[in-house]
Design an enzyme around this catalytic site. Structure first.
Site, PDB file in Angstrom:
ATOM      1  N   GLU A   1      15.523  -1.605 -33.189  1.00  0.00           N
ATOM      2  CA  GLU A   1      14.770  -2.317 -34.227  1.00  0.00           C
ATOM      3  C   GLU A   1      13.368  -1.744 -34.416  1.00  0.00           C
ATOM      4  O   GLU A   1      12.917  -1.539 -35.540  1.00  0.00           O
ATOM      5  CB  GLU A   1      14.691  -3.803 -33.851  1.00  0.00           C
ATOM      6  CG  GLU A   1      13.859  -4.618 -34.817  1.00  0.00           C
ATOM      7  CD  GLU A   1      13.831  -6.108 -34.460  1.00  0.00           C
ATOM      8  OE1 GLU A   1      14.456  -6.506 -33.471  1.00  0.00           O
ATOM      9  OE2 GLU A   1      13.155  -6.856 -35.194  1.00  0.00           O
TER      10      GLU A   1
ATOM     11  N   ASP B   1       7.847  -8.489 -28.037  1.00  0.00           N
ATOM     12  CA  ASP B   1       9.141  -8.401 -28.705  1.00  0.00           C
ATOM     13  C   ASP B   1       9.658  -6.973 -28.801  1.00  0.00           C
ATOM     14  O   ASP B   1       9.617  -6.377 -29.872  1.00  0.00           O
ATOM     15  CB  ASP B   1       9.010  -8.991 -30.127  1.00  0.00           C
ATOM     16  CG  ASP B   1      10.357  -9.212 -30.779  1.00  0.00           C
ATOM     17  OD1 ASP B   1      11.365  -8.939 -30.130  1.00  0.00           O
ATOM     18  OD2 ASP B   1      10.375  -9.664 -31.941  1.00  0.00           O
TER      19      ASP B   1
ATOM     20  N   GLU C   1      11.320 -19.205 -33.478  1.00  0.00           N
ATOM     21  CA  GLU C   1      11.483 -18.686 -34.839  1.00  0.00           C
ATOM     22  C   GLU C   1      12.328 -19.607 -35.709  1.00  0.00           C
ATOM     23  O   GLU C   1      13.226 -19.173 -36.411  1.00  0.00           O
ATOM     24  CB  GLU C   1      12.108 -17.284 -34.795  1.00  0.00           C
ATOM     25  CG  GLU C   1      11.274 -16.301 -33.998  1.00  0.00           C
ATOM     26  CD  GLU C   1      11.810 -14.875 -34.027  1.00  0.00           C
ATOM     27  OE1 GLU C   1      13.031 -14.707 -34.095  1.00  0.00           O
ATOM     28  OE2 GLU C   1      10.985 -13.959 -33.979  1.00  0.00           O
TER      29      GLU C   1
HETATM   30  C1  BDP Z   1      13.218 -10.159 -32.956  1.00  0.00           C
HETATM   31  C2  BDP Z   1      14.045  -9.867 -34.161  1.00  0.00           C
HETATM   32  C3  BDP Z   1      14.735 -11.090 -34.692  1.00  0.00           C
HETATM   33  C4  BDP Z   1      15.482 -11.781 -33.563  1.00  0.00           C
HETATM   34  C5  BDP Z   1      14.525 -12.100 -32.450  1.00  0.00           C
HETATM   35  C6  BDP Z   1      15.193 -12.708 -31.222  1.00  0.00           C
HETATM   36  O1  BDP Z   1      13.215  -9.333 -35.167  1.00  0.00           O
HETATM   37  O2  BDP Z   1      15.589 -10.682 -35.723  1.00  0.00           O
HETATM   38  O3  BDP Z   1      16.073 -12.950 -34.028  1.00  0.00           O
HETATM   39  O4  BDP Z   1      13.922 -10.909 -32.013  1.00  0.00           O
HETATM   40  O5  BDP Z   1      15.244 -12.029 -30.208  1.00  0.00           O
HETATM   41  O6  BDP Z   1      12.940  -8.935 -32.352  1.00  0.00           O
HETATM   42  O7  BDP Z   1      15.640 -13.841 -31.245  1.00  0.00           O
END
Ligand code: BDP
Length: 719
Positions: free
Chosen positions: A409, A381, A307
């Site tokens: 989340e 996720d 990401e």
């Molecule tokens: C996702 C979240 C994000 C996190 C990412 C992570 O939306 O904000 O940075 O995981 O685990 O679920 O790095």
């Protein structure tokens, strides 16, 4: 007038002493009313003797003071010597070596670093209830266990107890930014006040440490995985040192997140290439400096090449090359490097599900011994329900740790009551069929199946500055359950709920049973009204609040369409050999059964199969009908939760009762919103009427699609 004022003051004071805002968490110690229990513990509280001294024993003394006052209305009394008036002994195996029998010595030794033993020791015909560990922290865990057993009315001084954690590192990961915002945080701001540290030490830090120690959490990573390199500057090290010093007597080690590009950002180097000598030197220097402030610093947690986070791929190095340079810097100090497996980029594969395995399997065995790869419970996720991550079982020569998400989340954030332990239990108990045919995810994590010595279970924290810590009072149970499961994954979610409810609400059999009922059905309810039958990633964009099955455009694997693939023929992601073949990443035993839409557990059906709307399920109903029934069932269960809670009005104090009541009303609305949006949207593809048994979704799809939530909490900031 004066009289009236006094009455008012009296009423206010009495109310405030009963007001429950949730700050005390599960450490509220209600008065012991059970006469038998009182008779057992009163003498114990009146003759306490510690064999030796330790800062951790100070922590125990403080806890006994709080507990004694609240449970019995008086302070504990300490015996000046071990015999005489003493009745409760506390100390380490070494400190008690002269009074322990050989048998007891061996038994306790076998409990390892953090275990404890509670039992009777006889000396000169008198017996002493003893809480013994191999280290002072074991004594602390034993003391908390003892207090908990009093509160849950399970304490019996004639029963011996020996307990030790199954996993070595039981860790909270805070996703807290240095400016106090919390990524995916729904309980206010970060409790770490970096601006006022090191000078100002918030008393809340101590209560946080107590709460963690009481459930066996022994490691905390203080900062967001989307890391800020500033945390590795000298100024911040001084701040982190204050927290580490405070947490030490509670047995808690501090970890920090390291940003891979820190050598450039704070080291002023031209590169962060892990094989560059200057970069190697940077990490060594920074790590040495960290240990000069925090001699027992736990280590670093790293999110790399995921990401948009920097990582070794920028320099054509793999994850092992990236991780090892930090691991080498930590090794001389006994530090641990936790490298996350949550990686994905556009280029790797057409299915995000496969990416971690594609990147980590080829380098299995290439990581240093002090590296743990921290793997999310599922391959996408933290969805409401995911099949276990295929890295568990596929990687055999690398330490693997579990990453769960405690913050909700994707599971209702702070407006919904969802008890997560059943979901974690399901994952931990999943059979991987590798390395041995009987292996489970839990067995890989705790080393019994994998043989790994360095073991870890991490949970992404749901803690913030709100008075009740977790935003939704009931979300405290998820923090609690995480600690308990990390300590012992054999505990069932029902057992953990039972403990938590008794500790939080006291001994009220009817209320306990009802609250537990709500908790135990809450996760399945949320799955049903959000993403049943293996649907996933169909939430609102970016803030992830509420439904968004229509989300499209932009990066494909951040859209809902990429995951549900609904069309006129059917719905679901084909991950069999005719599709992405992600199934091949699981053991053949599983891959084979799950390849067949008639054999795969229906809860995973649409995760792995694109199935026709008219596909017949085990119930004899079509897929379209079952989707409707599941969504509707979710709403019905949410309403039932609300009704059950309403029936408890006379049993629960007004503050907590109204807090939860209001949130349950929101939860029911949100459940209806999810059901209506998803069913109306999917109907545009299925083009079939809703099953007659269900309450028909109402509303206008265009209206649902138009909803925006620019102020939803926890949104990931720009970094
Ligand atoms: C996702 C979240 C994000 C996190 C990412 C992570 O939306 O904000 O940075 O995981 O685990 O679920 O790095």
């Amino acid at each position: 007038m004066k009289f009236l004022f006094s009455i008012c003051l009296f009423i206010c004071l009495s109310f405030s002493s009963f007001a429950k805002d949730g700050y005390e968490l599960w450490l509220d110690y209600s008065p012991v009313e059970n006469a038998e229990m009182k008779a057992q513990i009163t003498p114990l509280f009146s003759g306490i003797f510690f064999f030796g001294e330790s800062p951790t024993y100070e922590v125990i003394r403080k806890e006994l003071e709080i507990a004694g006052q609240k449970m019995l209305g008086k302070s504990p009394v300490y015996s000046p010597d071990r015999l005489g008036s003493a009745s409760l002994w506390l100390g380490t195996r070494e400190q008690l070596s002269q009074v322990l029998s050989l048998d007891q010595q061996v038994k306790i030794k076998d409990l390892g670093e953090d275990g404890f033993w509670i039992g009777k020791i006889e000396v000169n015909g008198k017996s002493y209830l003893s809480i013994v560990g191999n280290r002072p922290v074991g004594v602390l865990y034993g003391a908390f266990h003892w207090l908990k057993s009093i509160q849950t009315e399970t304490f019996d001084q004639n029963t011996e107890i020996a307990d030790n954690p199954k996993v070595k590192l039981r860790m909270l990961n805070h996703w807290d930014n240095l400016d106090r915002t919390v990524e995916r945080g729904y309980a206010g701001f970060s409790i770490w006040d970096w601006h006022k540290l090191p000078g100002y030490v918030d008393p809340r830090y101590t209560d946080y440490a107590r709460a963690n120690a009481s459930i066996g959490i022994n490691a905390v990573s203080l900062t967001n995985v989307n890391a800020n390199a500033l945390i590795l500057t000298t100024d911040f090290m001084k701040k982190a040192k204050v927290l580490a010093d405070l947490f030490r007597p509670y047995g808690i080690k501090v970890f920090l997140t390291a940003r891979f590009s820190a050598p450039i950002e704070i080291g002023k180097l031209k590169t962060a290439d892990p094989l560059d000598p200057e970069v190697i030197e940077f990490w060594k220097r920074k790590t040495d400096e960290m240990y000069s402030f925090i001699p027992d610093f736990g280590g670093f947690v790293v999110k790399a090449n995921s990401e948009g986070q920097p990582g070794p791929h920028e320099y054509k190095r793999n994850h092992a090359e990236g991780a090892n340079v930090l691991a080498d810097a930590l090794a001389p100090h006994g530090g641990i490097l936790i490298w996350r497996a949550f990686v994905y980029s556009h280029e790797v594969d057409e299915d995000r599900h496969k990416q971690a395995n594609l990147e980590f399997e080829p380098i299995d065995g290439k990581f240093r011994d002090n590296v743990i790869i921290q793997v999310k419970n599922g391959a996408i996720d933290f969805m409401p329900r995911e099949p276990f991550h295929p890295l568990f079982g596929a990687v055999k020569n690398t330490n693997l740790g579990m990453e769960f998400q405690i913050t909700q989340e994707y599971l209702g954030q702070a407006t919904q009551w969802v008890y997560l332990a059943p979901m974690w239990e399901e994952v931990l108990k999943s059979k991987t069929y590798r390395p041995a045919p009987t292996s489970t995810v839990a067995g890989i994590i705790d080393g019994t199946d994998s043989g790994q010595k360095l073991t870890l279970m991490a949970g992404v924290s749901n803690i913030g500055t709100e008075r009740n810590w977790t935003g939704h009072l009931m979300a405290q149970s998820n923090w609690f359950a995480f600690g308990r499961q990390a300590w012992d994954h054999m505990l069932t979610s029902e057992q953990i709920a039972d403990e938590w409810v008794k500790l939080t609400f006291g001994q009220k059999p009817e209320a306990i049973a009802k609250i537990k009922d709500i908790m135990l059905e809450s996760h399945e309810a949320a799955v049903n009204y959000m993403m049943p039958l293996g649907l996933h990633h169909i939430m609102g964009r970016s803030h992830h609040y509420g439904p968004g099955p229509w989300v499209e455009g932009g990066r494909a694997d951040w859209t809902a369409l990429y995951y549900h693939r609904a069309d006129s023929l059917g719905i679901g992601f084909d991950r069999t050999s005719t599709g992405s073949n992600a199934l091949a990443q699981y053991a053949p035993e599983l891959a084979q059964t799950w390849s067949d839409p008639n054999q795969i557990p229906e809860k995973y059906l649409l995760w792995f199969h694109h199935v026709s709307w008219n596909f017949e399920l085990k119930s004899g109903k079509t897929l379209w009908e079952e989707i409707g029934l599941h969504y509707d069932q979710g709403v019905k269960t949410a309403r039932k939760m609300q009704e059950t809670w309403s029936s408890l009005e006379s049993e629960i104090d007004p503050e907590r009762f109204h807090h939860v009541s209001q949130l349950l009303a929101i939860q029911v609305q949100e459940a209806e919103w999810w059901r209506n949006s998803c069913l109306l949207y999917f109907q545009t593809f299925a083009k079939q009427p809703f099953p007659s048994e269900i309450e028909k979704p109402t509303g206008d799809l265009e209206y649902y699609k138009s909803l925006e939530f620019p102020n939803a909490p926890g949104i990931r900031p720009r970094w």
